[in-house]
Design an enzyme around this catalytic site. Sequence first.
Site, PDB file in Angstrom:
ATOM      1  N   TYR A  11      44.888  48.671  34.522  1.00  0.00           N
ATOM      2  CA  TYR A  11      43.835  48.692  35.542  1.00  0.00           C
ATOM      3  C   TYR A  11      44.053  47.473  36.433  1.00  0.00           C
ATOM      4  CZ  TYR A  11      39.005  49.562  37.103  1.00  0.00           C
ATOM      5  OH  TYR A  11      37.877  49.835  37.850  1.00  0.00           O
ATOM      6  N   ARG A  65      42.023  53.593  50.894  1.00  0.00           N
ATOM      7  CA  ARG A  65      41.505  52.228  50.656  1.00  0.00           C
ATOM      8  C   ARG A  65      41.718  51.913  49.179  1.00  0.00           C
ATOM      9  NH1 ARG A  65      38.903  50.202  47.124  1.00  0.00           N
ATOM     10  NH2 ARG A  65      36.716  50.729  47.370  1.00  0.00           N
ATOM     11  N   LYS A 107      41.939  55.073  36.251  1.00  0.00           N
ATOM     12  CA  LYS A 107      40.498  55.279  36.016  1.00  0.00           C
ATOM     13  C   LYS A 107      40.297  56.261  34.863  1.00  0.00           C
ATOM     14  CE  LYS A 107      38.541  52.915  39.503  1.00  0.00           C
ATOM     15  NZ  LYS A 107      37.420  51.996  39.467  1.00  0.00           N
ATOM     16  N   GLU A 146      37.078  58.245  44.646  1.00  0.00           N
ATOM     17  CA  GLU A 146      37.571  56.890  44.406  1.00  0.00           C
ATOM     18  C   GLU A 146      38.460  56.416  45.545  1.00  0.00           C
ATOM     19  OE1 GLU A 146      36.731  55.285  41.308  1.00  0.00           O
ATOM     20  OE2 GLU A 146      37.408  53.560  42.478  1.00  0.00           O
ATOM     21  N   ASP A 147      38.176  55.251  46.029  1.00  0.00           N
ATOM     22  CA  ASP A 147      39.039  54.562  46.991  1.00  0.00           C
ATOM     23  C   ASP A 147      39.364  55.375  48.240  1.00  0.00           C
ATOM     24  OD1 ASP A 147      38.779  52.591  45.131  1.00  0.00           O
ATOM     25  OD2 ASP A 147      40.911  52.216  44.849  1.00  0.00           O
ATOM     26  N   ASP A 195      32.415  56.224  43.012  1.00  0.00           N
ATOM     27  CA  ASP A 195      32.472  55.073  42.120  1.00  0.00           C
ATOM     28  C   ASP A 195      32.335  53.755  42.882  1.00  0.00           C
ATOM     29  OD1 ASP A 195      33.007  53.773  39.657  1.00  0.00           O
ATOM     30  OD2 ASP A 195      35.108  53.528  40.247  1.00  0.00           O
ATOM     31  N   ASP A 196      32.943  53.672  44.051  1.00  0.00           N
ATOM     32  CA  ASP A 196      32.927  52.418  44.808  1.00  0.00           C
ATOM     33  C   ASP A 196      31.544  52.116  45.368  1.00  0.00           C
ATOM     34  OD1 ASP A 196      35.832  51.889  44.633  1.00  0.00           O
ATOM     35  OD2 ASP A 196      35.922  53.800  45.674  1.00  0.00           O
ATOM     36  N   ASN A 248      39.145  43.339  44.703  1.00  0.00           N
ATOM     37  CA  ASN A 248      40.321  43.546  43.854  1.00  0.00           C
ATOM     38  C   ASN A 248      41.545  43.796  44.716  1.00  0.00           C
ATOM     39  OD1 ASN A 248      38.820  43.542  41.388  1.00  0.00           O
ATOM     40  ND2 ASN A 248      38.064  45.559  41.947  1.00  0.00           N
ATOM     41  N   ASN A 255      32.995  44.688  37.200  1.00  0.00           N
ATOM     42  CA  ASN A 255      33.828  45.809  37.654  1.00  0.00           C
ATOM     43  C   ASN A 255      33.200  47.118  37.222  1.00  0.00           C
ATOM     44  OD1 ASN A 255      36.092  47.819  37.677  1.00  0.00           O
ATOM     45  ND2 ASN A 255      37.193  46.020  38.401  1.00  0.00           N
TER      46      ASN A 255
HETATM   47  N1  NDP Z   1      34.525  44.981  41.383  1.00  0.00           N
HETATM   48  C1  NDP Z   1      34.394  46.268  41.572  1.00  0.00           C
HETATM   49  O1  NDP Z   1      34.010  47.022  40.669  1.00  0.00           O
HETATM   50  C2  NDP Z   1      34.691  46.854  42.903  1.00  0.00           C
HETATM   51  C3  NDP Z   1      35.331  46.136  43.862  1.00  0.00           C
HETATM   52  N2  NDP Z   1      35.586  46.683  45.075  1.00  0.00           N
HETATM   53  C4  NDP Z   1      36.348  45.886  46.027  1.00  0.00           C
HETATM   54  O2  NDP Z   1      35.574  45.606  47.154  1.00  0.00           O
HETATM   55  C5  NDP Z   1      36.423  45.491  48.274  1.00  0.00           C
HETATM   56  C6  NDP Z   1      35.808  46.277  49.417  1.00  0.00           C
HETATM   57  O3  NDP Z   1      35.717  47.625  49.085  1.00  0.00           O
HETATM   58  P1  NDP Z   1      34.879  48.622  50.000  1.00  0.00           P
HETATM   59  O4  NDP Z   1      33.499  48.130  50.177  1.00  0.00           O
HETATM   60  O5  NDP Z   1      35.058  49.962  49.467  1.00  0.00           O
HETATM   61  O6  NDP Z   1      35.668  48.488  51.384  1.00  0.00           O
HETATM   62  P2  NDP Z   1      35.180  48.819  52.823  1.00  0.00           P
HETATM   63  O7  NDP Z   1      36.386  48.926  53.655  1.00  0.00           O
HETATM   64  O8  NDP Z   1      34.215  49.939  52.808  1.00  0.00           O
HETATM   65  O9  NDP Z   1      34.357  47.501  53.266  1.00  0.00           O
HETATM   66  C7  NDP Z   1      34.935  46.268  53.535  1.00  0.00           C
HETATM   67  C8  NDP Z   1      33.942  45.447  54.307  1.00  0.00           C
HETATM   68  O10 NDP Z   1      34.443  44.126  54.395  1.00  0.00           O
HETATM   69  C9  NDP Z   1      34.365  43.702  55.748  1.00  0.00           C
HETATM   70  N3  NDP Z   1      35.409  42.746  56.032  1.00  0.00           N
HETATM   71  C10 NDP Z   1      36.737  42.927  56.092  1.00  0.00           C
HETATM   72  N4  NDP Z   1      37.352  41.774  56.397  1.00  0.00           N
HETATM   73  C11 NDP Z   1      36.398  40.856  56.533  1.00  0.00           C
HETATM   74  C12 NDP Z   1      36.389  39.479  56.846  1.00  0.00           C
HETATM   75  N5  NDP Z   1      37.526  38.815  57.053  1.00  0.00           N
HETATM   76  N6  NDP Z   1      35.215  38.839  56.911  1.00  0.00           N
HETATM   77  C13 NDP Z   1      34.073  39.500  56.705  1.00  0.00           C
HETATM   78  N7  NDP Z   1      33.999  40.798  56.380  1.00  0.00           N
HETATM   79  C14 NDP Z   1      35.155  41.465  56.305  1.00  0.00           C
HETATM   80  C15 NDP Z   1      34.530  44.963  56.571  1.00  0.00           C
HETATM   81  O11 NDP Z   1      34.018  44.721  57.868  1.00  0.00           O
HETATM   82  P3  NDP Z   1      34.013  45.800  59.028  1.00  0.00           P
HETATM   83  O12 NDP Z   1      33.000  46.817  58.594  1.00  0.00           O
HETATM   84  O13 NDP Z   1      33.589  45.032  60.208  1.00  0.00           O
HETATM   85  O14 NDP Z   1      35.384  46.352  59.108  1.00  0.00           O
HETATM   86  C16 NDP Z   1      33.699  45.937  55.733  1.00  0.00           C
HETATM   87  O15 NDP Z   1      32.355  45.833  56.066  1.00  0.00           O
HETATM   88  C17 NDP Z   1      37.792  45.963  47.832  1.00  0.00           C
HETATM   89  O16 NDP Z   1      38.624  44.845  47.637  1.00  0.00           O
HETATM   90  C18 NDP Z   1      37.562  46.621  46.508  1.00  0.00           C
HETATM   91  O17 NDP Z   1      38.634  46.418  45.626  1.00  0.00           O
HETATM   92  C19 NDP Z   1      35.195  47.940  45.411  1.00  0.00           C
HETATM   93  C20 NDP Z   1      34.565  48.711  44.482  1.00  0.00           C
HETATM   94  C21 NDP Z   1      34.317  48.246  43.149  1.00  0.00           C
HETATM   95  C1  PYR Z   2      37.232  48.636  41.000  1.00  0.00           C
HETATM   96  C2  PYR Z   2      37.324  49.532  42.125  1.00  0.00           C
HETATM   97  O1  PYR Z   2      36.906  50.667  42.045  1.00  0.00           O
HETATM   98  C3  PYR Z   2      37.906  49.060  43.352  1.00  0.00           C
HETATM   99  O2  PYR Z   2      38.254  47.905  43.461  1.00  0.00           O
HETATM  100  O3  PYR Z   2      38.037  49.883  44.256  1.00  0.00           O
HETATM  101 MG    MG Z   3      37.608  51.892  43.599  1.00  0.00          MG
END
Ligand code: NDP
Ligand code: PYR
Ligand code: MG
Length: 587
Positions: A135, A188, A206, A278-279, A301-302, A443, A487
Site C-alpha cells: 500500500y 488522480r 486496496k 478510487e482515485d 473512498d477518497d 500520499n 489513512n
Molecule cells: N490519508 C488518506 O487516507 C487520503 C489521502 N489523500 C491524499 O490527499 C491528496 C489530495 O487528494 P484529493 O483531495 O482527492 O485531490 P484533489 O485533486 O481533489 O484536491 C487537491 C486540492 O489541493 C489543492 N492544491 C493543490 N496544490 C496546492 C497548493 N500548492 N496549495 C494549496 N492547495 C493546493 C487543489 O487546489 P485547486 O482546487 O485550486 O486545484 C485542490 O483543492 C492526495 O495526495 C491523496 O493521496 C486522499 C484520500 C485519502
Molecule cells: C489513501 C488514498 O486513498 C489516497 O491517497 O488516495
Molecule cells: Mg485514494
Amino acid sequence: MAESRDESSLVDVDSNSTVGGGVHDVYGEDRATEDQIVTPWSVTVASGCSLLRDPSYNKGLAFTEKERDTHYLRGLLPPVYLSQELQEKRLMINIRQYEAPLQKYMAMMDLEERNERLFYKLLVDHVEELLPIVYTPTVGEACQKYGSIYRRPQGLYISLKEKGKILEVLKNWYEKNIQVIVVTDGERILGLGDLGCQGMGIPVGKLALYTALGGVRPSACLPVTIDVGTNNEKLLNDEFYIGLRQKRATGQEYYDLLHEFMTAVKQNYGEKILVQFEDFANHNAFELLAKYSSTHLVFNDDIQGTAAVVLAGLVASLKVIGGTLADHTFLFLGAGEAGTGIAELIALEMTKQSNKLLEEAREKIWLVDSKGLVVKSRIESLQHFKKPWAHEHEPKKDLLDAVKAIKPTVLIGTSGVGKTFTKEVIEAVSSYNKKPIILALSNPTSQSECTAEEAYTWSQGRAIFASGSPFDPVTLNGKTFTPGQSNNAYIFPGFGLGVVMSGAIRVRNEMMLAAAEALANQVTQEHLDKGLIYPPFRSIRKISAQIAAGVARKAYELGLATQLPRPADLVAFAESCMYSPVYRNYR
Ligand SMILES: NC(=O)C1=CN([C@@H]2O[C@H](COP(=O)(O)OP(=O)(O)OC[C@H]3O[C@@H](n4cnc5c(N)ncnc54)[C@H](OP(=O)(O)O)[C@@H]3O)[C@@H](O)[C@H]2O)C=CC1
Ligand SMILES: CC(=O)C(=O)O
Ligand SMILES: [Mg+2]
C-alpha cells in the site's frame, strides 16, 4: 452449499469458521473450519502441476504425504514437508533481504500469484511491516513503474476499445461471485497525478487490504481500471506504458463508458455488489458519486472513507485536548475530494452533537486551495464542491496568511503537495494552541505536507500528529513520539465487510459516521498517552469487525440491510465472516 443454505444458519456460525464475506461460498472451502477437509475444486479437481500452479490452492511444500499421493504430486515436490509457519518465516527472511521497497513489493506480488494464502498470511501477521509495501507509499512507485514491472493481469482492464462489450468483459473474469469492486480511471493516483492505466496498482492494493484487513475473501474482490487514455506525456512517450496511447476522453464519451460499466456491473453481479470509486480526479469523482449513489451500492473512498478516518481521529483527539468538535476551528490545505469530504462529515457530526444547523457548523471550517483561502468573493469561479465553504472573509493568498487570519486549532493537509506545512506555518499554528492537531494526509510520503519529525520539532513536541503515509517514531529531547497513520485503510475494509455481511443495498453518510464512531471507540487511554489517535494496525482485524458491526447495525436501522434475520451479535457475526489465510487440508 452456500447458495441454498438456510440464511438463519448464518447467525450462529461456528466462531472458527473462516467463511469470507458472508455469501456465495459455492464449494464450501471458505465455510469449513480449519480442521475440516475441503475439496480443492477448480473446474475439475485440481491435481499435479495444475494444483501447484493454482495460487488459490497451492500450499508450496506444505502438502501432506497423503495429499501428495491423492493429488498426483509425487516427484513434483522435494521430499520435505514445510509447514505454513515455516514458509512464512522463510518468506519474511527473503523479503527483508531486499533493500528497495519496490523489490519487496514485487516479491509480495509474485507470492500472491504463486500462493495466495501464504501471501495473506504474511500480510495479516506482519501488517505493520508490509502495509507500507503493498500500500502507500510503495504502491505509488509501483504504479509509476507499472509498465516496467508488469507480469500478469491482476484485475480487469476496461478501455475505450471495450466500449459496447463491457458485460462480456466482466464475464471474462475467472471468479464469478464478486462482492466488491474497486475501480479507478487512474487520473488522480495518490498525490502523483494522472498515471492512466498504470493506476491498476491502486485497486489491486486496496482489495488486498479488503481481504487482509477486513476479511473479505480474495475470490470476491475485483480490481478494475477504466482506461480512457492519459494526459501524462511521460507515460505516453514511455515504450513500456501499458495503456491506450491517447489523450483522455472527456465529456459524453467518458460518461457513456462509465455508464456502460456501472450498468454492466449491476446486470452481471446484481444489486448487492459494492463499488468503491478510487482515485478519480475531482472533476469526475463528485459527479459519479452523485449520479450512482441513488441507483447503485457505491461510495467514494477518497471523499467518504477518508472523511470517516479523519473524523475518528479528531473524536479521539478531543479526549486529550477537550472540548467538542464545535469548539474547534478547522483549516484545510486542499479543497478537493479529501478536503471537502472530510469537512462535510465533520460538519454533519457537529450538527448531530449540538443543535447547530449545517450552515452554522460549516462556518467553523475553512479551506485553502491553490488560489488561496476559499472566500465569498471567489464564489462565482469556485467548483460546486467548494461553494459551501466560501465564507465571508478578505482574500488570503497563501496558507501562512490564512493560518494567521483564521487561527485554526486543527490543520489538515489534503493538497497532494509535499512540504507545504512549512516551519512558519507549523510555528504559527503552535503559537495559538497548547496542543495543535496537525494531519498531513497527502500520499505517498513524498507528497506529505510535512514529515513527523518536522511536525514535532517545529511544534516543540506539542503537536498531535498523524499522516496519510507512515512515518517512523521521532525522538526529541529524549522523548519519543509515535506518529499515527490517518489513512482510509482503517475504514474501507471494515466498512465493506459491514455492507456485504448485512446485504446493504445503498451506502449512506450515517453508515460512514457509524464507521468513524466504531474506529474512535477502539482508541484507548494507553494509545492516547503515547500520542496515538488511532489504534495500531496490528489489531486491524478486531477493529474491522467493530467497524463492520457498526456499519451493519446502521444499515439495519435505516432499513437498507437485506441479510435477514439480523444476527443478534454483529461483532461475532463479522468475525465469523472473515476469511482466514490458513492452509486447508485436501481430501
Ligand atoms: N490519508 C488518506 O487516507 C487520503 C489521502 N489523500 C491524499 O490527499 C491528496 C489530495 O487528494 P484529493 O483531495 O482527492 O485531490 P484533489 O485533486 O481533489 O484536491 C487537491 C486540492 O489541493 C489543492 N492544491 C493543490 N496544490 C496546492 C497548493 N500548492 N496549495 C494549496 N492547495 C493546493 C487543489 O487546489 P485547486 O482546487 O485550486 O486545484 C485542490 O483543492 C492526495 O495526495 C491523496 O493521496 C486522499 C484520500 C485519502
Ligand atoms: C489513501 C488514498 O486513498 C489516497 O491517497 O488516495
Ligand atoms: Mg485514494
